[in-house]
Design a protein around this motif. Structure first.
Motif, mmCIF file in Angstrom:
data_model
loop_
_atom_site.group_PDB
_atom_site.id
_atom_site.type_symbol
_atom_site.label_atom_id
_atom_site.label_comp_id
_atom_site.label_asym_id
_atom_site.label_seq_id
_atom_site.Cartn_x
_atom_site.Cartn_y
_atom_site.Cartn_z
ATOM 1 N N ALA A 60 8.903 62.184 -14.791
ATOM 2 C CA ALA A 60 7.579 62.148 -13.833
ATOM 3 C C ALA A 60 6.732 61.016 -14.627
ATOM 4 O O ALA A 60 5.756 60.077 -14.239
ATOM 5 C CB ALA A 60 6.577 63.576 -13.235
ATOM 6 N N ALA A 68 5.202 57.589 -15.458
ATOM 7 C CA ALA A 68 5.285 55.575 -14.611
ATOM 8 C C ALA A 68 5.405 55.188 -15.932
ATOM 9 O O ALA A 68 4.186 55.077 -16.064
ATOM 10 C CB ALA A 68 4.729 55.906 -14.047
ATOM 11 N N SER A 79 0.348 61.395 -12.297
ATOM 12 C CA SER A 79 1.081 60.350 -11.147
ATOM 13 C C SER A 79 1.519 61.473 -9.822
ATOM 14 O O SER A 79 2.043 60.150 -8.354
ATOM 15 C CB SER A 79 1.642 59.190 -10.811
ATOM 16 N N CYS A 80 1.733 62.825 -10.445
ATOM 17 C CA CYS A 80 2.663 63.684 -8.833
ATOM 18 C C CYS A 80 1.732 64.745 -8.137
ATOM 19 O O CYS A 80 0.249 65.448 -8.895
ATOM 20 C CB CYS A 80 3.267 64.109 -9.427
ATOM 21 N N SER A 81 1.671 64.561 -7.131
ATOM 22 C CA SER A 81 0.195 65.351 -5.937
ATOM 23 C C SER A 81 1.053 66.706 -5.914
ATOM 24 O O SER A 81 2.274 66.494 -6.039
ATOM 25 C CB SER A 81 0.161 65.124 -4.901
ATOM 26 N N THR A 130 2.729 61.165 -4.803
ATOM 27 C CA THR A 130 2.141 60.272 -5.937
ATOM 28 C C THR A 130 0.087 60.311 -6.026
ATOM 29 O O THR A 130 -0.514 60.654 -4.543
ATOM 30 C CB THR A 130 1.598 58.806 -6.249
ATOM 31 N N CYS A 131 -0.311 60.244 -6.991
ATOM 32 C CA CYS A 131 -1.843 60.861 -6.897
ATOM 33 C C CYS A 131 -1.924 59.616 -8.516
ATOM 34 O O CYS A 131 -1.426 59.162 -9.504
ATOM 35 C CB CYS A 131 -2.792 62.261 -7.553
ATOM 36 N N SER A 184 2.366 62.884 0.725
ATOM 37 C CA SER A 184 1.800 62.706 -0.212
ATOM 38 C C SER A 184 1.964 62.846 -1.655
ATOM 39 O O SER A 184 0.787 62.853 -2.349
ATOM 40 C CB SER A 184 0.356 62.171 0.172
ATOM 41 N N CYS A 189 -3.405 66.799 -9.707
ATOM 42 C CA CYS A 189 -2.187 66.115 -9.755
ATOM 43 C C CYS A 189 -1.684 65.882 -11.494
ATOM 44 O O CYS A 189 -2.975 66.465 -12.501
ATOM 45 C CB CYS A 189 -3.413 64.974 -9.596
ATOM 46 N N VAL A 244 8.037 56.359 -9.952
ATOM 47 C CA VAL A 244 7.584 57.406 -10.707
ATOM 48 C C VAL A 244 8.303 58.605 -9.789
ATOM 49 O O VAL A 244 8.661 58.529 -8.370
ATOM 50 C CB VAL A 244 5.634 57.945 -9.436
ATOM 51 N N CYS A 256 8.253 62.265 -9.579
ATOM 52 C CA CYS A 256 8.186 63.197 -10.156
ATOM 53 C C CYS A 256 9.227 64.985 -9.201
ATOM 54 O O CYS A 256 9.869 64.462 -8.517
ATOM 55 C CB CYS A 256 7.318 63.880 -8.323
#
Length: 345
Positions: A19, A21, A145-147, A182-183, A180, A142, A106, A108
């Motif tokens: 995950a 990035a 960068s993954c939600s 990414t975060c 959604s 979060c 990214v 995830c």
């Protein structure tokens, strides 16, 4: 069991790395400097990338006239691209160049494991329970960068906090927010952990390792020096064993069907032997022995003594009587010798 509890942590650590990035050389820079970009790898920032790239160029440099490689500044070109400068000297002249940096997308994982908060221990029915519920997770998480959705929480393993008997915690899994994924900012995430077991298993036969005297009656015969004696063990000094009886292997052939299969198996083995190279050779050998026996004659002698003819042929009668035995013995001997040569080949 503790090793098994570490498996989820290993699983998460492996997939969490995917995950990440980071920044790496773009396609054109990678094509021109494949080895340098490979060494530079993926870095957190463009500045870290150009610094790593310059270190790689310095290590791989084969031109003795190029010296003093230095990383320069990076200029952003949007949010996913950057141009990073670097320089070196050649015969005292400063030479400038640059590379293209790209922020990779990214990736995830579907789930991530999180450590829950410390919570009181509840004792019920002789067991410990952590007073924590899944519905206490109300905010999305979060991480890298993954939600991840709070509504997807699923309890993993629970432990006592290390060294405590009144506080514990539970790890839990949450699933990716596919709508959604990414975060931006890290929030709500704590690395999963392993504490003490909620209900430690106590060995009842430890012989009083906790400092107390063991039950004096659990050591078998306490005075003969052989069967326990000092009461340290739950072993009573004797082993009990019941003979299950003998196994009648012949009963396997009692069934008519099994007997038929057995005969077919033996017949098949005989046919295979007769048709094999070894079997054919043995048959030819036996035929030659038989032909030699049938084609020869036993030599005799006639001697005249005092006008009487005496024939010496008793040995032929003797040989005729023992020749079948000799044939069988030598056939067996040569057969064993031929088999030894065949198997050694």
């Amino acid at each position: 069991m503790k090793r098994l509890h570490l498996l989820p942590l290993l699983f998460v650590s492996v997939f969490s790395s995917s995950a990440f990035a980071g920044w790496k050389c773009n396609a054109s820079t990678t094509a021109g400097y494949p080895n340098e970009c490979s060494r530079a790898g993926v870095q957190d920032t463009p500045d870290a990338l150009i610094s790593s790239f310059v270190s790689a160029v310095t290590a791989l440099n084969t031109n003795v006239n190029r010296k003093d490689y230095k990383a320069g500044a990076c200029t952003m070109n949007g949010s996913q691209n950057a141009i990073c400068a670097y320089s070196w000297t050649s015969f005292g002249t400063v030479m400038n160049n640059s590379i293209g940096a790209l922020k990779e997308a990214v990736v995830c994982p579907d789930t991530v494991e999180v450590r829950g908060p410390d919570s009181p221990i509840i004792k019920s029915g002789g067991k410990n329970y952590v007073s924590w519920k899944e519905d206490s997770v109300v905010n999305d998480i979060c991480h890298n960068s993954c939600s991840y959705m709070a509504s997807s929480v699923n309890r993993s393993n629970c432990y006592l906090a290390s060294g405590s008997t009144s506080t514990g915690f539970c790890n839990f899994f949450v699933g990716i927010n596919s709508a959604s994924p990414t975060c931006a900012a890290e929030s709500g995430y704590t690395s999963p952990a392993v504490g003490d077991p909620l209900d430690p298993i106590v060995d009842p036969g430890d012989g009083g390792d906790d400092g107390t005297d063991p039950n004096p009656g659990d050591g078998g015969n306490p005075g003969d020096g052989n069967n326990g004696g000092d009461g340290d063990s739950g072993f009573d000094g004797e082993l009990s064993f019941t003979n299950p009886g003998s196994l009648n292997a012949d009963s396997v052939l009692d069934s008519e069907v099994n007997a038929v299969h057995y005969q077919a198996f033996v017949h098949g083995m005989q046919v295979d032997l007769n048709h094999s190279g070894f079997g054919v050779a043995m048959e030819e050998f036996q035929q030659k022995i038989s032909a030699a026996n049938s084609g020869g004659t036993c030599p005799t002698a006639d001697i005249a003594i005092l006008g009487t003819i005496i024939s010496f042929d008793a040995h032929c009668a003797l040989f005729a009587g023992i020749s079948p035995i000799l044939s069988a013995v030598f056939l067996a001997a040569w057969s064993l010798l031929a088999l030894r040569v065949f198997l050694s080949a």
